[in-house]
Design a protein around this motif. Structure first.
Motif: not given
Length: 201
Positions: A176-184
């Motif tokens: 599962m990946s968590f990103k912020q504004s497209g950045t992981e």
């Protein structure tokens, strides 16, 4: 010249209203109007447009058009919504919408609302006595709740609320990946060989 009056008995029309001696009218444009009930024992073929004033009933509840409230019912002659489908179906689906096209862009169903307000439902699923699923116009999805407060809101009394099932066989891993504004920013790994759970920041 318009023939506007046809006396009863001149044609066998099947009209049984004895109070109206001129029940059929044909105007100069060859439009035919009847002021009483028109019955036919065979097929009725209409070539051209058909304009109906009043309700339309097909076999009691097969199809019903409520002209007063602008509603259509299938399986009911008292539709409560603009389009209502009601039928008791056993061991089968009630309805199917199937686009048989196989090319890219041959889409399925578009459901649209004019409102984007929080709480406006685009699609809701109701079973038994409660809502099970709601997708709101503001993009929030609720499962087990009809009042989602986040993009994905899952509400359940079950011990296992979420199940992720890796089906590629032995070996490999999923995450599962968590990103912020497209950045992981953060990742949770599951190694399906050793069964280890790891975290990457």
């Amino acid at each position: 010249m318009a023939l506007t009056k046809i006396p009863r008995g001149l044609l066998d029309t099947g009209i049984a209203d004895s109070s109206d001696a001129t029940a059929i009218t044909i105007d100069s444009s060859e439009n035919v109007t009847t002021a009483a009930a028109l019955a036919t024992g065979g097929n009725l073929t209409v070539n051209g447009n058909t304009n109906l004033t009043g309700n339309l009933t097909v076999d009691s509840t097969t199809l019903y058009v409520d002209s007063s409230n602008n509603r259509v019912g299938i399986g009911t002659n008292s539709p409560a919504y603009a389009f209502t489908v009601e039928k008791a179906v056993t061991d089968d689906w009630l309805s199917r919408i199937y686009n048989t096209g196989t090319a890219e862009g041959d889409n399925g169903v578009l459901i649209r609302t004019g409102s984007e307000h929080d709480g406006t439902s685009i699609l809701s699923l109701y079973s038994g006595s409660s809502y099970k699923f709601k997708f709101q116009a503001d993009g929030k999805l609720g499962i087990g709740t009809h009042s989602p407060t986040s993009p994905l809101h899952v509400s359940s009394a079950a011990n296992r609320t979420l199940l992720l099932d890796y089906t590629a066989g032995s070996g490999g891993y999923s995450w599962m990946s968590f990103k912020q504004s497209g950045t992981e920013k953060f990742r949770i790994f599951c190694d399906h060989t050793s069964g280890y759970l790891s975290f990457l920041n």
